[in-house]
Write a protein that holds these residues in place. Structure first.
Motif, PDB file in Angstrom:
ATOM      1  N   PHE A  64      -0.805 -19.966   8.463  1.00  0.00           N
ATOM      2  CA  PHE A  64      -1.865 -20.412   9.366  1.00  0.00           C
ATOM      3  C   PHE A  64      -1.979 -21.936   9.351  1.00  0.00           C
ATOM      4  O   PHE A  64      -3.021 -22.490   8.990  1.00  0.00           O
ATOM      5  N   HIS A  65      -0.893 -22.619   9.727  1.00  0.00           N
ATOM      6  CA  HIS A  65      -0.903 -24.076   9.802  1.00  0.00           C
ATOM      7  C   HIS A  65       0.195 -24.528  10.762  1.00  0.00           C
ATOM      8  O   HIS A  65       1.124 -23.773  11.068  1.00  0.00           O
ATOM      9  N   VAL A  66       0.100 -25.758  11.239  1.00  0.00           N
ATOM     10  CA  VAL A  66       1.058 -26.287  12.205  1.00  0.00           C
ATOM     11  C   VAL A  66       2.461 -26.277  11.588  1.00  0.00           C
ATOM     12  O   VAL A  66       2.684 -26.833  10.510  1.00  0.00           O
ATOM     13  N   GLY A  67       3.390 -25.634  12.264  1.00  0.00           N
ATOM     14  CA  GLY A  67       4.767 -25.579  11.776  1.00  0.00           C
ATOM     15  C   GLY A  67       5.112 -24.309  11.046  1.00  0.00           C
ATOM     16  O   GLY A  67       6.280 -24.059  10.769  1.00  0.00           O
ATOM     17  N   GLY A  68       4.092 -23.497  10.709  1.00  0.00           N
ATOM     18  CA  GLY A  68       4.349 -22.210  10.082  1.00  0.00           C
ATOM     19  C   GLY A  68       5.179 -22.297   8.817  1.00  0.00           C
ATOM     20  O   GLY A  68       5.016 -23.218   8.009  1.00  0.00           O
ATOM     21  N   ARG A  69       6.097 -21.325   8.644  1.00  0.00           N
ATOM     22  CA  ARG A  69       6.869 -21.234   7.409  1.00  0.00           C
ATOM     23  C   ARG A  69       7.677 -22.488   7.119  1.00  0.00           C
ATOM     24  O   ARG A  69       7.792 -22.909   5.962  1.00  0.00           O
ATOM     25  N   GLN A  70       8.230 -23.128   8.159  1.00  0.00           N
ATOM     26  CA  GLN A  70       9.042 -24.313   7.897  1.00  0.00           C
ATOM     27  C   GLN A  70       8.221 -25.426   7.255  1.00  0.00           C
ATOM     28  O   GLN A  70       8.725 -26.144   6.379  1.00  0.00           O
TER      29      GLN A  70
END
Length: 277
Positions: free
Chosen positions: A45-51
Motif C-alpha cells: 500500500f505505497h507508491v511503487g508497490g513491491r518494487q
C-alpha cells in the motif's frame, strides 16, 4: 471531529480480510493455498508497490537474522517480504486495528504467522526496549504524523548501534494545494506532509546522519501510468489497491497521481544511520 476520530474513520475497513479472500477467489487463487507473492497486488500500500519495497530493502542492506521494525505496516505486504525474502526477524506495528488484524490473518494464510509479530501501536510511542532493532522501516507513514521530531527520537532509541533507518514517504516538494482525498488522508486535517528538509532536520536532531536520499518522482509516475494502462487494457482486477483504499479509491488514485505530476509532492526515499556508529 478530532484527529483521532478522523484518522480512525479514514482507515476503518470492516471485514477487510473477507473482502480480500473474496477478491483472491475471483482472481482464481485458492485462499487456502497462497504464497506471499499472491498478495502483492493488494498488500503493498505505497507508491511503487513491491518494487519500492525491494529497493528500500536493498538500500538498507537487509540480511538474514536482522531484527527489523516495520512502522506503519498496513496490510503487512512489506513486512512479509522482509521476513520471507530477506529472512529478517520482523516486528510490525500500525495504529489502524482493521489493518493490523488483517495483516496478521494474511501472514497466517501464507505460512508466516510465526515469523512476524504484528501489534497495534503508535509510531510516536514505540513499546520496545532501547537498542532492540538492527533496522527500522517507515513506508508512507510520516504523512499521518505531525510530530516528526518525536518519531525520529523514538526510532533512534530502539535502534542498535550501527543501525539504519529507511524512510519512504510522500513529501512536499513545492508550494501549492494538495488535492484530497489521497491514500493517507481524506481531508487536510489528518495530513502532515513535510518537506525533505524538515525530515532531515528532525532526523539530525535525534542523532541520525543522512546516508542517501533520492526523489522517486519519475518512478512513481511510471508506476501509476503502468497501472492505468493495464486497467484500460484488462479492466479493474478483483485484487488490487482499491480494496484497502475503500469507497473513494478511484478519486484517491487520481489525486495522488495528479499531485505528484504537478510537482507539489513526491515519493522520497531516505536512508539514515546513527551518528557515531
Amino acid at each position: 471531529m478530532s484527529f483521532e476520530s478522523d484518522f480512525a474513520a479514514h482507515y476503518a475497513r470492516p471485514a477487510l480480510e473477507g473482502k480480500i479472500v473474496a477478491a483472491l477467489e475471483a482472481a482464481g487463487k485458492d485462499p487456502e493455498r497462497l504464497s506471499f507473492e499472491d498478495l502483492a497486488p493488494v498488500d503493498e500500500f505505497h507508491v511503487g508497490g513491491r518494487q519500492a519495497t525491494v529497493d528500500l530493502a536493498d538500500r538498507l542492506g537487509l540480511a538474514p537474522g536482522m531484527a527489523l521494525l516495520d512502522i506503519g505496516c498496513g496490510l503487512g505486504g512489506a513486512s512479509r517480504y522482509f521476513a520471507e525474502r530477506r529472512q529478517c526477524r520482523v516486528t510490525a506495528i500500525d495504529l489502524a486495528p482493521d489493518f493490523v488484524r488483517t495483516a496478521e490473518a494474511l501472514a497466517e494464510r501464507v505460512g508466516l504467522g510465526g515469523r512476524i509479530d504484528y501489534r497495534e501501536a503508535s509510531a510516536t510511542a514505540l513499546p520496545f526496549a532501547p537498542t532492540s532493532f538492527d533496522r527500522v522501516t517507515c513506508m508512507h507513514v510520516g504523512m499521518n504524523i505531525a510530530d516528526k521530531p518525536g518519531l525520529f527520537a523514538g526510532i533512534r532509541r530502539v535502534l542498535k548501534p550501527g543501525g539504519r533507518l529507511g524512510i519512504y514517504d510522500v513529501m512536499r516538494t513545492a508550494d501549492g494545494a494538495i488535492a484530497y482525498p489521497v491514500p493517507w488522508a481524506s481531508i487536510e486535517t489528518t495530513s502532515f506532509v513535510s518537506s525533505p528538509a524538515e525530515y532531515r532536520a528532525a532526523a539530525e536532531a535525534a542523532g541520525f546522519t543522512l546516508i542517501s536520499e533520492r526523489d522517486r518522482r519519475d518512478f512513481g509516475l511510471a508506476y501509476f501510468r503502468d497501472l492505468q494502462a493495464r486497467t484500460a487494457a484488462e479492466g479493474v482486477s478483483p485484487l488490487g489497491l482499491h480494496i484497502p483504499m475503500g469507497q473513494t479509491a478511484v478519486r484517491q488514485m487520481v489525486n495522488i497521481f495528479t499531485n505528484i505530476q504537478r510537482g507539489v509532492v513526491s515519493p522520497v526515499e531516505m536512508i539514515f544511520g546513527v551518528v557515531g556508529a
